[in-house]
Design an enzyme around this catalytic site. Structure first.
Site, PDB file in Angstrom:
ATOM      1  CD  GLU A  90      28.058  57.808  24.518  1.00 28.19           C
ATOM      2  OE1 GLU A  90      27.345  58.425  23.562  1.00 28.19           O
ATOM      3  OE2 GLU A  90      28.239  56.581  24.542  1.00 28.19           O
TER       4      GLU A  90
ATOM      5  CG  HIS B 248      29.874  52.864  23.727  1.00 24.22           C
ATOM      6  ND1 HIS B 248      28.772  52.054  23.845  1.00 24.22           N
ATOM      7  CD2 HIS B 248      29.555  53.790  23.053  1.00 24.22           C
ATOM      8  CE1 HIS B 248      27.697  52.798  23.510  1.00 24.22           C
ATOM      9  NE2 HIS B 248      28.037  53.998  22.888  1.00 24.22           N
TER      10      HIS B 248
HETATM   11  P1  13P Z   1      22.600  58.150  20.318  1.00 24.96           P
HETATM   12  O1  13P Z   1      22.930  59.574  19.799  1.00 24.96           O
HETATM   13  O2  13P Z   1      21.985  57.037  19.234  1.00 24.96           O
HETATM   14  O3  13P Z   1      21.722  58.157  21.629  1.00 24.96           O
HETATM   15  O4  13P Z   1      23.831  57.198  20.818  1.00 24.96           O
HETATM   16  C1  13P Z   1      24.846  57.711  21.544  1.00 24.96           C
HETATM   17  C2  13P Z   1      25.914  56.817  21.543  1.00 24.96           C
HETATM   18  O5  13P Z   1      25.863  55.784  22.278  1.00 24.96           O
HETATM   19  C3  13P Z   1      27.140  57.318  20.905  1.00 24.96           C
HETATM   20  O6  13P Z   1      28.065  56.436  21.310  1.00 24.96           O
END
Ligand code: 13P
Length: 247
Positions: free
Chosen positions: A165, A96
């Site tokens: 992400e 992450h």
């Molecule tokens: P948000 O949905 O708050 O933007 O976060 C995404 C995230 O980092 C999930 O791992």
């Protein structure tokens, strides 16, 4: 199969289980329930109780991270994949951007993947470019690098999910436009095909996903689900994402 994965980050105490009870109730009555899987990653402190409570339920419990060693070691505060597996969790996030920002290199991440797989944990491997890289049009090369530095053909793809992400989208309310996201997702799938051959892992999207924008993502068929931060800490908001996706 679509995935709706809630990442609680630094949130939750024992009584927060009521959020999962409500989501579980929704899933058990939902006529679309066979089409998707719900996973939630609470903090380490709640892994054991939540994993036990939801053992035979509709929600799978996973960890948000794991240490880069297999079993036991003398690293203070570290939690190994073995320890996560032994309390009943089914999966772990790895890579992450929060953890990359705190020092997780590709090498560390690769060790985590190897030991998590060895302990039979499913993995959600997170990748994503930052704002500067996006501005400099480096998104595709950054993603390719993040994938090829860590993943190997010999890893079992049935225990792997890749989460795209974009860092600039996490918690900001900003999401990629449709064309951008389609190009990026196809690029990730192509890179995975080059690594694994035919059977590639699912690719999900994370970054400001909510009940209001999930329909936009649905238009991109290549996206196999979502990694949800903020909206996963509220049962109604999380359920709305699932409801609106299948509307
Ligand atoms: P948000 O949905 O708050 O933007 O976060 C995404 C995230 O980092 C999930 O791992």
């Amino acid at each position: 199969m679509k995935y709706f994965i809630g990442n609680w980050k630094m949130f939750g105490v024992p009584r927060s289980i009521s959020i999962l009870n409500k989501i579980n109730l929704f899933i058990s009555k939902d006529r679309n329930r066979k089409k998707y899987r719900v996973i939630v990653t609470p903090p380490y402190t709640l892994l054991e109780t939540f994993s036990k409570k939801f053992k035979n339920k509709k929600i799978f419990i996973g960890s948000q991270n794991c240490y880069q060693k297999d079993h036991y070691s003398s690293n203070t505060a570290a939690i190994s994949p073995y320890m996560i597996k032994k309390v009943g969790a089914k999966l772990t996030l790895i890579g992450h951007s929060d953890n990359r920002a705190e020092g997780d290199t590709d090498e560390i991440i690769k060790n985590k993947v190897i030991f998590a797989l060895k302990n039979n944990l499913k993995i959600v491997f997170c990748i994503g470019e930052n704002k500067k890289q996006k501005k400099n049009k480096q998104t595709l090369s950054v993603l390719k690098n993040q994938l090829t530095k860590v993943l190997e053909k010999k890893f079992k793809t049935n225990n792997l999910i890749v989460a795209y992400e974009p860092i600039w989208s996490i918690g900001t309310g900003k999401i990629p436009n449709q064309d951008e996201l389609l190009i990026t997702t196809l690029h990730i799938k192509k890179t995975l095909k080059n690594i694994f051959g035919k059977k590639t892992p699912p690719v999900i999207y994370g970054g400001s996903v909510d009940g209001g924008n999930v329909q936009k993502f649905k238009k991109i068929k290549e996206i196999d689900g979502f990694l949800i931060g903020g909206a996963s800490k509220d049962s109604k908001k999380f359920i709305d994402i699932i409801k609106n996706y299948y509307r």
